[in-house]
Design an enzyme around this catalytic site. Structure first.
Site, short mmCIF file in Angstrom:
data_model
loop_
_atom_site.label_atom_id
_atom_site.label_comp_id
_atom_site.label_asym_id
_atom_site.label_seq_id
_atom_site.Cartn_x
_atom_site.Cartn_y
_atom_site.Cartn_z
N GLY A 518 55.08 62.76 25.81
CA GLY A 518 55.79 61.67 25.17
C GLY A 518 57.04 61.29 25.95
O GLY A 518 57.51 62.05 26.81
N ARG A 519 57.55 60.13 25.66
CA ARG A 519 58.70 59.63 26.37
C ARG A 519 59.42 58.71 25.41
O ARG A 519 58.77 58.03 24.61
CB ARG A 519 58.20 58.85 27.58
N GLY A 520 60.69 58.69 25.46
CA GLY A 520 61.40 57.79 24.55
C GLY A 520 62.59 58.50 23.96
O GLY A 520 62.76 59.70 24.15
N GLY A 523 64.92 61.16 26.10
CA GLY A 523 64.31 62.10 27.03
C GLY A 523 62.79 62.08 27.08
O GLY A 523 62.13 61.34 26.37
N VAL A 525 59.19 64.35 26.85
CA VAL A 525 58.69 65.52 26.12
C VAL A 525 57.50 66.13 26.84
O VAL A 525 56.59 65.41 27.27
CB VAL A 525 58.28 65.12 24.69
N LYS A 539 61.70 69.00 24.90
CA LYS A 539 62.29 67.69 25.19
C LYS A 539 63.42 67.87 26.18
O LYS A 539 64.35 68.63 25.96
CB LYS A 539 62.81 67.08 23.90
N ASP A 631 66.86 56.30 13.73
CA ASP A 631 65.75 55.70 14.46
C ASP A 631 64.43 56.06 13.79
O ASP A 631 63.54 56.64 14.39
CB ASP A 631 65.78 56.17 15.93
#
Ligand code: NAG
Ligand code: NAG
Ligand code: NAG
Ligand code: NAG
Ligand code: NAG
Ligand code: NAG
Length: 792
Positions: A518-520, A523, A525, A539, A631
């Site tokens: 994952g990304r966002g 950072g 992940v 992360k 968020d």
């Protein structure tokens, strides 16, 4: 000549009347008295902080009392005659020549007195500490009010073996109530409810799973002494320690056993004369015993409210603390003529005829049925099968976090579905969906003068978690991994799995950051496997503030533990490397299960909505520190194997954003489309920004498409899809009566959904995305509304 004499006499008269009646003195001499008829005749401490004299309350009821001179409502800290108010005329407080100080009523009867008869008492002095003392000419203290506390403890006043703080019956009354704070027989400071029918300890929490050491208390020190200092630090011989949140010198404080059963630290704002709460013992008011009486159930949605179970009614409709009585004939001749009515999330404390673990529901049910004394049983889920058979129903509460169901024993034929019978006057239920739900400022109505400024940050119940906080906090300051390891061994039960990792360890776990999952946010992940074979998500943070603050924030996040929040297991902070280690969540994030060809069925969607709400409610209302997510969006909601949602990335807003819990966020965070209007309008950022984002998410859950896209509509005007949807839906609701829901719910479900749940979800969603943040509900009340809608 005559004129001079006259002036002289006049001056003398003035002077004597002044010194006697209007200028306050800090003492009363042997042989003199205070009269209730003279309002101005008071004793005031030399620094003017405290005043002592007759204190009138209601008509013609007077107490001899000590109060804070400069607090707005003359807050009383001590009374001599709590039980016996005296008449507003003719009552007197006399320091007799025999040495005793005595309070007499209009007819001369002695209402109260000190045990100083035939001593050499010279005067009564009100000290700057708020202590009224009887002294002899050598300034030795022969008697002091500090030895006889009522409901309040002041700095330097000791609470010892024989003393207790006792609540008053009502706000503003001085009659003793049912709550007290004192040492128990095993040397532990406890809060006790001692009511007309039952008595029980409710703090520290009497949960049978805990022992005293879990609260970091000890019963080995029998000196039984507690005191707090001018700094606001409370210390007791049982190792109980707590601090006022505004710790520091120069603030007037009191520790009061309040009439509502909570023990609170208060700080005085000298300019306004108002008190603010800087610590309280019980975070969840429904955990205080005796609130709702026999059979009554306490429900918390911002403030505690009492309700009666189905087929029960108020014993005394004007006083809910008197509890409820059954409307049916409880006489049990042949027990098989009874059946059961389930009430989810409801529990009663104590009065277990029998406790059995690991037994089937059927055997538990039969145990209650076979015993005429049984009035209900509680079966605790999931799986473990704990069974509590109850002979009396006291201290009931209903709380979404409680993993059990109470089965109320009632005559056969009377059972009705639960949703139709959750009874409370003002609570919103699933059936009549609220659009405005209450605010979280508890007791706002009853305690109007009290400011709850510290509530979110310091609503701390000292318990297991607190122990971890102390360990962590200490370690964070002096921390290195070596120390933590030692501590971990010592407190392995307490500290759960949160720990520091070395960079090398994490490199190994992730095979040098090979698998990106994952990304966002701040950072990237990676997936990894720790040495103990736990699968983790690591992360890697890009830009974070310096080390000390990073660790402090982590100590907050590391303490957070809730089934709907992705658990953080540890972190690494070595030089520029900043990494967070999370539990690995099996399934994909919500967006992938909602906006693509694979989609969730209705039941799962509703469970997801409740789960997210519970997770956010925990962050907003129950955490040791106030956490806003900032968020919330489908990408940040992960689904586990059973499609239970887990919120990811909470607390990160704080990691890269410095400032106290109430400080303004200078930098806009969040994701367009899910962001509350406050961000754009530069308004203060509160937990209500998460409520807004949550609203968008549950509307998307219902509709099955993104509403967060911002589309250009009608030329230059930018209007989000959401706003159009909200407007359209509100119009439909007003006009179409019932049928509107068919048009709104995701057509891919083919009509397979609960109308009631869907309608509730849409209406809650719409109230969450209100532009005015004050109109949005709190997450606590959202949870309440949704769980009322859950199928049995
Ligand atoms: C009065 O009572 C207090 C507390 O019980 C005791 O410490 C004190 O010695 C007594 N004084 C006299 C004169 O009996
Ligand atoms: C017991 O507590 C008191 C007061 O906190 C303290 O002064 C004393 O040292 C303690 N005694 C022991 C044996 O720890
Ligand atoms: C309270 O303050 C004292 C003194 O500054 C500190 O040592 C202690 O850790 C604090 N305790 C808590 C529970 O915050
Ligand atoms: C006291 O109250 C005033 C007015 O609300 C506020 O401006 C001030 O900051 C408060 N002082 C303290 C010490 O909290
Ligand atoms: C309840 O039922 C029992 C036996 O059926 C009867 O003796 C008793 O009078 C009833 N009580 C009331 C209040 O109806
Ligand atoms: C109780 O009632 C049931 C059904 O009404 C009956 O079968 C049973 O024999 C009764 N038992 C007793 C002890 O009266």
């Amino acid at each position: 000549m005559t004129k001079t004499v006259f002036l002289f006499l006049f001056c003398c008269l003035m002077k004597s009347s002044v010194s006697k009646n209007t200028i306050n003195q800090d003492h009363l001499n042997r042989g003199s008295f205070l009269s209730v008829d003279d309002d101005a005749h008071l004793i005031t401490s030399s620094d003017n902080t405290f005043t002592c004299g007759f204190y009138g309350f209601q008509t013609n009821a007077y107490w001899f009392a000590i109060w804070f001179t400069n607090s707005k409502d003359r807050t009383v800290v001590w009374t001599a005659n709590s039980n016996n108010p005296v008449n507003g005329h003719g009552s007197k407080l006399t320091l007799h020549t025999n040495g005793a100080m005595v309070l007499t009523d209009i007819d001369g009867t002695i209402v109260w007195g000190t045990n100083t008869t035939s001593t050499d008492v010279d005067r009564a002095v009100l000290l700057n500490t708020g202590n009224l003392v009887l002294m002899n000419t050598k300034d030795q203290i022969l008697w002091q009010s500090f030895d006889y506390p009522t409901d309040t403890l002041l700095p330097s006043q000791t609470l010892t073996k024989s003393k207790s703080l006792k609540s008053t019956l009502r706000k503003g009354s001085f009659q003793p109530g049912y709550y007290s704070f004192s040492y128990n027989s095993i040397n532990i400071l406890t809060l006790l409810y001692d009511g007309p029918e039952i008595s029980s300890v409710y703090w520290p929490s009497p949960d049978p799973g805990f022992n005293i050491w879990d609260y970091r208390r000890t019963s080995y020190n029998s000196s039984r002494i507690a005191v707090f200092n001018d700094l606001g630090v409370f210390k007791s011989s049982d190792l109980l320690r707590f601090n006022a949140s505004d710790m520091g010198f120069g603030i007037r404080r009191r520790l009061t056993m309040d009439y509502d059963g909570n023990l609170r630290f208060y700080s005085l704002n000298e300019s306004t004369g108002l008190w603010s709460i800087s610590w309280q013992a019980v975070a969840q008011p429904c955990n205080i015993h005796g609130i709702c009486g026999r059979n009554g159930i306490c429900v918390y949605g911002g403030k505690p409210e009492c309700s009666c179970p189905p087929h029960y009614e108020w014993s005394e409709p004007t006083d809910f603390s008197q509890g409820c009585k059954p409307t049916f004939n409880r006489t049990c001749v042949n027990s098989t003529t009874f059946g059961f009515l389930p009430m989810r999330y409801t529990d009663y404390f104590g009065f277990d005829l029998k406790f059995s673990s690991s037994i089937s529901f059927e055997s538990c049910r039969n145990m209650c049925l076979a015993d005429c004394r049984c009035q209900a049983f509680v079966y605790k889920l999931p799986g473990i099968g704990d069974c509590y058979v109850k002979s009396a129903l006291f201290n009931g509460y209903r709380y979404p976090k409680f993993a059990g169901t109470m089965y109320l024993k009632i005559p056969i034929g009377m059972q009705t579905p639960e949703s139709a019978s959750i009874p409370t006057g003002s609570k919103p239920t699933c059936a009549d969906v609220p659009v405005t739900i209450g605010f979280p400022s508890m007791y706002e109505s009853s305690g109007g003068k009290v400011k709850w400024v510290y509530l979110y940050s310091f609503a701390i119940a000292f318990g297991l978690v607190e122990a971890l906080v102390i360990v962590m906090g200490w370690w964070i300051f002096y921390g290195n991994n070596e120390l933590l390891k030692n501590l971990e061994e010592g407190y392995s039960m307490v500290s759960s799995q949160f720990r520091g990792f070395s960079y090398k360890e994490l490199m190994k776990a992730t095979q040098n950051f090979k698998v990106e999952i994952g990304r966002g946010g701040p950072g990237v992940v990676y997936k990894g496997i720790l040495e103990d074979e736990r699968v983790v998500a690591v992360k890697r943070l890009g830009d974070v503030s310096d080390g000390g603050e990073f660790l402090t924030e982590l100590s907050t996040i590391g303490r957070i533990n809730h089934m709907n929040l992705v658990r953080m297991w540890g972190f690494c902070s070595q030089r520029q490397h900043k990494l967070l280690v999370y539990e690995y969540v099996e399934n994909e994030s919500l967006d992938k299960r909602l906006f693509s060809t694979t989609f969730l069925q209705w039941k799962e969607r509703f469970e997801v909505a409740i789960g997210i709400a519970k997770g956010l409610a925990y962050l907003h209302h129950e955490c040791l520190e106030w956490v806003i997510h900032c968020d919330v969006k489908p990408e940040n909601i992960l689904l586990d194997g059973a499609f239970q949602p887990k919120i990811a990335d909470f607390g990160l807003a704080k990691l890269s954003q410095r400032g106290g819990p109430n400080s303004n966020f200078t930098q806009v965070r969040g994701t367009k489309g899910y962001m509350a209007p406050e961000w754009a309008h530069n308004l203060p950022i509160t937990a209500k920004v998460d409520v807004y984002s949550y609203g968008v998410v549950i509307l998307e859950l219902t509709k099955g498409i993104r509403l967060s896209n911002v589309s250009v509509h009608g030329g230059e005007e930018e209007e989000s899809e959401l706003m159009r949807f909200a407007r359209g839906t509100k119009t439909k609701i007003r006009s179409a009566k019932g049928l509107w829901i068919e048009e709104i719910v995701d057509p891919r479900l083919g009509g397979l959904f609960s109308r009631k749940q869907a309608a509730t979800l849409v209406e809650v969603g719409l109230s969450c995305v209100e532009k005015d943040r004050h109109k949005r509900p709190t997450m606590d009340s959202v949870v309440q509304v949704l769980v009322d809608c859950e199928p049995e």
